[in-house]
Enzyme design. Structure first.
Site, PDB file in Angstrom:
ATOM      1  N   GLU A 169      82.424  51.969  55.143  1.00 53.86           N
ATOM      2  CA  GLU A 169      83.263  52.546  54.074  1.00 53.86           C
ATOM      3  C   GLU A 169      84.289  53.523  54.646  1.00 53.86           C
ATOM      4  OE1 GLU A 169      80.689  52.173  49.988  1.00 53.86           O
ATOM      5  OE2 GLU A 169      80.471  54.054  51.092  1.00 53.86           O
ATOM      6  N   GLU A 276      78.199  45.599  49.819  1.00 46.86           N
ATOM      7  CA  GLU A 276      77.339  46.551  49.118  1.00 46.86           C
ATOM      8  C   GLU A 276      77.570  46.419  47.624  1.00 46.86           C
ATOM      9  OE1 GLU A 276      77.278  50.648  50.202  1.00 46.86           O
ATOM     10  OE2 GLU A 276      77.509  50.238  52.363  1.00 46.86           O
TER      11      GLU A 276
END
Length: 343
Positions: A169, A276
């Site tokens: 991320e 995710e």
């Protein structure tokens, strides 16, 4: 006689066509990754957490996941982590051991490099303590060597990951401040070092670059336009998708996720993957339906460029982790929400 022969050939052609079409569909379905990030699993087991099937029988967690259609395991790796129950472990050695175990269960493997000693995400990208005072050229070497060494450890253990994430991320970059998006030239070099190290171990491993807020097309365009300008090398664009964290219901932005997936695939000519996803454990039906919708969105990407969907820590029961987005119930059994991943 000729007429009979022509009819026979036509029939054979139809059978071959149907067979090929069926094979393609089966192959495409089989290659779609339905995964679970299970970085907490060894710690859960070490602290005595027990997993049960719906009939109350004790069972290996990975088997429970496999029974629900999960064919892929995603594992994070930290550089020198602490022994903290929830925010430590996931060392290279522990990650290798878990990868071997998952592969022995028939799972496909994704390795997620955080390039930190603990969590790296949009709000924090802390350098490992051992790299804290390194110059930028040294950081480039650190990323290469760490990536290469972990992947070689896996190779020596008989595991070749199908995917490797270079950073976790990273809309603001990684290894702050040197690798911040305020220093795109340097960030591009760091990402390419991770790519080069991966390909040095095995050219077939696909390298993923991963951002959060998969429904936010503007964020993704900004990042990957800059990555393109810096000639960053990668194979797959990875997305997180958590309606919970942006305080919305999936129905409000699932179309935005699908549109972004399609735009990333076409704009940058890359494969895409939701690496995710998660929904609130108390909203079982909503999470189930969200997973169905996310899988459909990924499969709707043209050209078979949508590779799969991975649930983040489905087994990470709130009673153990205090995390609200697992897919596990208070009684130690899988949530019916995971049935969405069954073939």
């Amino acid at each position: 006689m000729k007429l009979a022969l022509i009819k026979s050939l036509l029939l054979l052609g139809i059978i071959v066509f149907i067979s090929c079409k069926s094979t393609r569909a089966t192959t495409s379905e089989k290659s779609f990754a339905k995964g679970a990030d299970v970085g907490w699993l060894p710690q859960m087991e070490a602290t005595g957490y027990t997993f049960y099937d719906t009939d109350g029988s004790e069972k290996d967690c990975l088997q429970l996941l496999k029974d629900r259609g999960i064919n892929t395991v995603r594992l994070r790796v930290w550089v020198n982590p602490s022994s903290d129950k929830a925010s430590g472990h996931c060392s290279p050695a522990e990650t290798v051991a878990m990868a071997v175990r998952a592969q022995n269960m028939g799972m496909r493997i994704m390795i997620n490099f955080h390039y930190s000693d603990s969590w790296a995400d949009p709000g924090k990208q802390n350098k490992p303590a051992a790299w804290a005072n390194h110059t930028f050229p040294e950081l480039l070497n650190d990323v290469y060597q760490h990536t290469y060494n972990v992947l070689m450890m896996l190779k020596q253990a008989g595991v070749t990951p199908e995917w490797v994430q270079v950073g976790n991320e990273i809309p603001g970059g990684m290894l702050w401040p040197e690798g911040s998006t305020k220093n795109w030239d340097q960030l591009g070099q760091l990402l390419n070092k991770g790519y080069d190290a991966t390909k040095a171990v095995n050219k077939q491993i696909k390298v993923i670059v991963h951002l959060d807020e998969g429904n936010n097309n503007a964020k993704f365009r900004d990042f990957f336009d800059n990555a393109t300008a810096q000639k960053v090398r990668y194979d797959v664009i990875g997305l997180s998708y958590y309606p919970y964290w942006i305080k919305s219901d999936y129905k409000d932005n699932i179309a935005d996720l699908e549109n972004n997936l399609k735009d990333m695939a076409s704009r940058y000519d890359k494969e895409v993957m939701v690496v995710e996803v998660g929904g609130e454990d108390t909203l079982v039906q909503n999470t189930h339906d969200m997973l169905i919708a996310v899988i459909e969105a990924v499969k709707n990407v043209p050209g078979n460029k949508g590779l799969g969907v991975i649930y983040w820590e489905p087994q990470g029961a709130r009673s153990w982790s205090h995390y609200p987005l697992s897919a596990w119930q208070k009684d130690g059994r899988p949530s019916p929400a995971l049935d969405a991943l069954k073939d």
